[in-house]
Design a protein around this motif. Structure first.
Motif, PDB file in Angstrom:
ATOM      1  N   VAL A  62       0.878  -1.182   0.000  1.00 56.76           N
ATOM      2  CA  VAL A  62       0.000   0.000   0.000  1.00 56.76           C
ATOM      3  C   VAL A  62       0.910   1.225   0.000  1.00 56.76           C
ATOM      4  O   VAL A  62       1.417   1.634   1.029  1.00 56.76           O
ATOM      5  N   LYS A  63       1.153   1.774  -1.177  1.00 51.34           N
ATOM      6  CA  LYS A  63       2.107   2.859  -1.314  1.00 51.34           C
ATOM      7  C   LYS A  63       1.487   4.190  -0.907  1.00 51.34           C
ATOM      8  O   LYS A  63       0.267   4.369  -0.932  1.00 51.34           O
ATOM      9  N   SER A  64       2.360   5.117  -0.557  1.00 52.45           N
ATOM     10  CA  SER A  64       1.905   6.457  -0.194  1.00 52.45           C
ATOM     11  C   SER A  64       1.155   7.081  -1.363  1.00 52.45           C
ATOM     12  O   SER A  64       1.610   7.047  -2.501  1.00 52.45           O
ATOM     13  N   GLY A  65      -0.003   7.654  -1.071  1.00 50.48           N
ATOM     14  CA  GLY A  65      -0.821   8.253  -2.118  1.00 50.48           C
ATOM     15  C   GLY A  65      -1.825   7.298  -2.725  1.00 50.48           C
ATOM     16  O   GLY A  65      -2.636   7.695  -3.571  1.00 50.48           O
ATOM     17  N   TYR A  66      -1.811   6.039  -2.282  1.00 51.38           N
ATOM     18  CA  TYR A  66      -2.763   5.041  -2.771  1.00 51.38           C
ATOM     19  C   TYR A  66      -4.184   5.515  -2.460  1.00 51.38           C
ATOM     20  O   TYR A  66      -4.442   6.051  -1.396  1.00 51.38           O
ATOM     21  N   TRP A  67      -5.122   5.343  -3.402  1.00 45.53           N
ATOM     22  CA  TRP A  67      -6.427   5.990  -3.283  1.00 45.53           C
ATOM     23  C   TRP A  67      -7.180   5.581  -2.017  1.00 45.53           C
ATOM     24  O   TRP A  67      -7.936   6.357  -1.456  1.00 45.53           O
ATOM     25  N   ALA A  68      -6.979   4.351  -1.557  1.00 52.96           N
ATOM     26  CA  ALA A  68      -7.699   3.887  -0.371  1.00 52.96           C
ATOM     27  C   ALA A  68      -6.819   3.881   0.874  1.00 52.96           C
ATOM     28  O   ALA A  68      -7.182   3.285   1.886  1.00 52.96           O
ATOM     29  N   GLU A  69      -5.682   4.519   0.811  1.00 57.08           N
ATOM     30  CA  GLU A  69      -4.730   4.521   1.918  1.00 57.08           C
ATOM     31  C   GLU A  69      -5.386   4.963   3.231  1.00 57.08           C
ATOM     32  O   GLU A  69      -5.167   4.367   4.288  1.00 57.08           O
ATOM     33  N   LYS A  70      -6.197   6.009   3.159  1.00 54.75           N
ATOM     34  CA  LYS A  70      -6.849   6.521   4.370  1.00 54.75           C
ATOM     35  C   LYS A  70      -7.675   5.435   5.049  1.00 54.75           C
ATOM     36  O   LYS A  70      -7.572   5.226   6.267  1.00 54.75           O
TER      37      LYS A  70
END
Length: 917
Positions: A62-70
């Motif tokens: 799960v990379k930084s800026g991934y759309w569902a990261e939050k």
């Protein structure tokens, strides 16, 4: 407000690139949620390690800026979802037993799960042993309809391992929210989806309820795709957004108002008490209404936030209301009374405020002060919190008043036009002051003018009645002074200059001071004119150690004659008579300080004498009748403006804009990289050096100028010979007669060159006339501006930040050399930025490779990795300057261990960065 914290040090602003997260829930996209169960109870049991990985935002996939990261990290911090061995596998499909497990945790029912209880499920509901108590509890709590779930199915998979469909997930979520009655009321209503008829009749009410809550808007083509599978990512996002409609409060979550904020701590007011959380590099920050990650610097005191963490460590912080929970009262300070009572006159009435140790008193610059320093009559603003019934004053700030103080700090800016400066005081706060003509400025017992103050200098200062009275520089930075050059000392170690007051001052020269003289390329100390009465007017730059790092000639009172014709030279008296271009005679005298330029490595007055014959043309500069420099014209340089092959004449324009027409007969033509040059290689616009014959009246040879960029492979220092490579081809040339400069255009010697550097070399024909080092910037892209004035911002491996402006001549390529556009560059990319041979910017996006470390060969300077496929390359050359790190911590290559997960960033197959995961 003048400050952003209470009882905390100020925190420098971080630059954060907001990443836009698209895709609505249940559409295409990803997120994460629950244990990866596979076969046995031991493997399925969540561990503290997995929880820590989830909560600390370290899912490797799960990379930084991934759309569902939050959503991933919010639910991970709450303990609703877990990863496995640091992975989340966001694109994996979700099974029914996994979805039930997440629903139980989401509904706050984890505490009712008894993993040791004997569980008997309906015959058709076969699940893995780990999930049995979750499924049993879900039936008990009406999250699952036992009858419909136990119905026979023609699926080849067991009930638990069956992929969860979109409509089935919708039902279980609506039940977990306690909205089953809403679904029943909407059961007979058709949905607005184009594939409404494919939605099972028993599920249609649940889909309608999800639509009304805004939890789904379907997928492309206005379809719901009821039987479609759901990825772990989609399900996590679905549950995360559903929390807005849930009354469950999780034990490790707290909502309140930020009352204190520093770089590693957050104080939160919750239900009448203060909770303190530790912040670190793993803490993630978001806002309630956005999918994009924010930075710590975007948090503000007295705003509402939700904090999720384990114990006192905050893993996830979400701003739920960005409005400051404060109100302000403005008035005139009257007095302080016992009991910490502050009296303020406002609107012709007196108000009292009771302050305590947590109340911050600030001056008009935002610097901390003691309450006792408040001056009666000062205009102040009292900021009160609004989140308790006490409405305590949290900030008392002076708007205007009389300032008398002594202080220390670092100079931020000086404006001599407005007679004002800004200083960062010892507490880290900014203060602004003005001065009048009585200001005294000193440095090392020398009086300075305010204009000589430089940003970054450490100063002591006194303020009286709001005006600066004295400024003393206690630790200098680079500064400039002006005067006339009086003398260059023995061995070029010192200079003496005369200040405007007539006072002589002596300064030591730094190792390689920069010399700037208009009209002279790469000047040296010998080009300076030092004289007791008519020395150069110079601006001298001094470093913090008071050594001269730069001398710039401002207004040289010299004259220059180009193409002057010699009439006579008398070697004994060293008197030279010449005619200028208008046939006007003038006489100059040569001396030991005259700079001599002719065909000799070590020019002397005796050596130049044979060249100074009647009719010889020279370029000369002189002061009064004293020759400062004399150059015997051996060639002319410029760009071809016309080539007349019939009349055999060539016209070129020089750097000074003057045109010159020269005859030729059968000149030789030399071009770098070409064995047999000819006049066909000379075209209008071509830059050349036209070498003259012995009588200086015709062109003997033409050297075509060309610019070439090389990689420096090795240096033969004793012979000034370079071995270079371009496009895979290795070659050699000598630079003993070339002008060598660094990235900033300052003169260097061959001893300053090192293997691995890039060189831009200008050839006159096949001879290298000059070579300049090329600045190479490697780092991580932090921002991309693709507007009409495009640019990229790069955080270098040294930690500094640079912004590079790009224009139509700039090039963006990948590591293979293929052309890209600025839209192909994104934050997080690693790039190499340099100038090409023609001075145009080149941005190379480095290739990236995820690997598992095996070993390091210190002899060959190579990294070995473990092959994932038999044909994979398993070793890479390591650049001597490679940046090796984990987060912001710099590592050594020796600290890497076998089986470490690493990310390699490569330029031409060589590692320039290793990021340990």
């Amino acid at each position: 407000m003048a400050t952003r914290r209470i009882n905390s040090s100020s925190h420098s602003k971080k630059v954060v690139s907001a990443v836009i997260a698209g895709m609505m829930v249940m559409g295409s996209g990803t997120a994460a949620f629950a244990d990866n169960a596979a076969g046995n109870t031991t493997n399925n049991t969540s561990s503290a390690t997995n929880q820590a990985v989830a909560a600390n935002g370290l899912f490797k996939d799960v990379k930084s800026g991934y759309w569902a990261e939050k959503h991933i990290y919010k639910l991970a911090s709450q303990g609703i979802l877990l990863g496995n061995n640091g992975l989340f596998r966001p694109n994996d499909n979700v099974t029914q037993q996994e979805a039930v497990t997440m629903a139980i945790r989401f509904a706050g029912l984890e505490g009712k799960v008894d993993p040791n209880a004997s569980v008997v499920l309906p015959s058709n509901m076969q699940v893995n042993n780990y999930f049995k108590p979750y499924v049993a509890l879900a039936i008990q709590q009406n999250l699952l309809d036992k009858t419909s779930e136990n119905a026979a199915s023609d699926s080849k998979q067991t009930w638990g391992e069956r992929k969860a469909s979109r409509e089935w997930i919708t039902e279980i979520l609506i039940r977990a929210l306690g909205k089953e009655s809403d679904a029943s009321a909407l059961a007979s209503k058709a949905t607005s989806f184009a594939d409404n008829g494919k939605i099972s009749a028993g599920k249609r009410g649940f889909v309608n309820a999800a639509l009304e809550l805004g939890l789904t808007n379907g997928i492309e083509g206005n379809r719901f795709d009821p039987q479609g599978s759901v990825t772990r990512a989609q399900l996590a996002t679905f549950f995360s957004r559903a929390e807005a409609y849930s009354s469950v409060r999780y034990a490790n979550s707290a909502e309140g108002v930020v009352t204190g904020l520093s770089s590693n701590k957050l104080d939160l007011y919750v239900d009448g008490s203060i909770r303190t959380y530790v912040l670190d590099n793993a803490t993630m920050y978001f806002t309630k209404d956005s999918e994009s990650k924010i930075s710590f610097a975007d948090l503000k005191p007295y705003t509402k936030v939700m904090v999720i963490g384990s114990g006192s460590n905050a893993a996830y912080v979400e701003v739920t209301d960005a409005k400051e929970q404060l109100e302000s009262v403005e008035g005139t300070f009257q007095k302080l009374s016992p009991g910490n009572i502050l009296w303020v006159e406002t609107n012709n009435t007196f108000k009292q405020f009771t302050y305590d140790a947590g109340t911050a008193f600030l001056d008009q610059n935002g610097a901390k002060i003691e309450p006792s320093t408040l001056a009666v009559g000062s205009k102040i603003v009292v900021h009160q919190e609004t989140f308790t019934s006490e409405k305590k004053p949290v900030i008392v700030q002076v708007k205007s008043g009389v300032v008398n103080k002594n202080g220390t700090g670092t100079l931020q800016s000086v404006d001599t036009a407005t007679k004002s400066l800004v200083v960062k005081n010892s507490s880290g706060d900014l203060e602004s002051y003005t001065w009048d003509d009585s200001l005294v400025v000193k440095y090392q017992n020398q009086l300075l003018s305010p204009s000589e103050l430089k940003n970054g200098a450490v100063i002591k200062y006194t303020v009286k009645n709001n005006l600066l009275e004295t400024v003393e520089v206690t630790q200098g930075v680079e500064r400039t002074i002006r005067g006339s050059l009086y003398e260059v000392g023995t061995n070029n170690a010192t200079i003496t200059y005369k200040r405007e007051s007539g006072q002589l001052e002596v300064k030591l020269l730094a190792e390689k001071p920069e010399i700037v003289i208009s009209g002279i390329a790469a000047p040296t100390l010998s080009d300076l004119n030092a004289d007791q009465t008519n020395g150069d007017q110079v601006e001298i730059t001094l470093d913090p150690q008071d050594q001269v790092t730069k001398i710039q000639v401002l207004n040289r009172q010299m004259e220059q004659k180009k193409g002057a014709t010699i009439v006579q030279y008398e070697p004994k008296s060293r008197v030279l008579t010449l005619l200028d271009a208008n046939k006007k005679p003038y006489v100059v005298t040569l001396d030991e300080k005259t700079k001599l330029l002719y065909n000799a490595a070590s020019p002397t007055l005796e050596g130049i004498a044979p060249y100074l014959t009647n009719g010889r043309k020279v370029n000369i500069t002189y002061l009064t009748n004293r020759a400062l420099s004399i150059e015997v014209i051996l060639q002319y340089e410029g760009k071809v403006t016309s080539l007349d092959l019939t009349n055999k004449k060539l016209t070129l324009v020089g750097a000074d804009g003057q045109n010159m027409t020269l005859p030729f007969n059968n000149p030789t033509v030399s071009v770098y990289g070409k064995s047999n040059g000819s006049l066909s290689d000379v075209k209008v616009g071509t830059a050349i050096a036209a070498v003259l014959n012995a009588t200086q009246d015709a062109i003997q040879s033409i050297q075509v100028k060309s610019n070439v960029q090389f990689e420096l492979l090795s240096v033969d220092y004793s012979n000034s010979r370079l071995t270079v490579k371009k496009d895979g081809v290795t070659s050699q040339f000598y630079v003993d007669k070339s002008v060598l400069t660094d990235e900033n255009g300052q003169a260097i010697t061959v001893q300053d060159l090192r293997a691995g550097q890039l060189l831009n070399v200008t050839f006159n024909g096949i001879d290298p006339a000059s070579a300049q080092l090329v600045k190479l910037t490697n780092g991580e892209v932090t921002a991309v501006n693709s507007s009409a004035s495009p640019s990229i911002t790069v955080k270098t491996y040294g930690g500094s930040t640079e912004t590079f402006k790009l224009d139509s001549s700039s090039k963006i390529v990948n590591d293979a050399g293929s052309a890209l556009s600025i839209t192909n560059v994104a934050a997080g990319n690693r790039v190499e930025v340099r100038k090409d041979a023609d001075g145009n910017s080149v941005v190379k996006v480095l290739s990236v490779s995820n690997q598992i470390f095996w070993k390091y060969d210190s002899y060959a300077k190579e990294i070995y990795v473990k092959r994932q496929n038999v044909n994979d390359t398993n070793h890479f050359a390591l650049s001597p300057a490679a940046y090796i790190h984990q987060g912001d911590t710099t590592l050594t290559v020796q600290s890497l261990k076998e089986n470490d997960n690493i990310v390699l960033y490569l330029s031409n197959g060589t590692i320039v960065e290793i990021q340990k995961q």
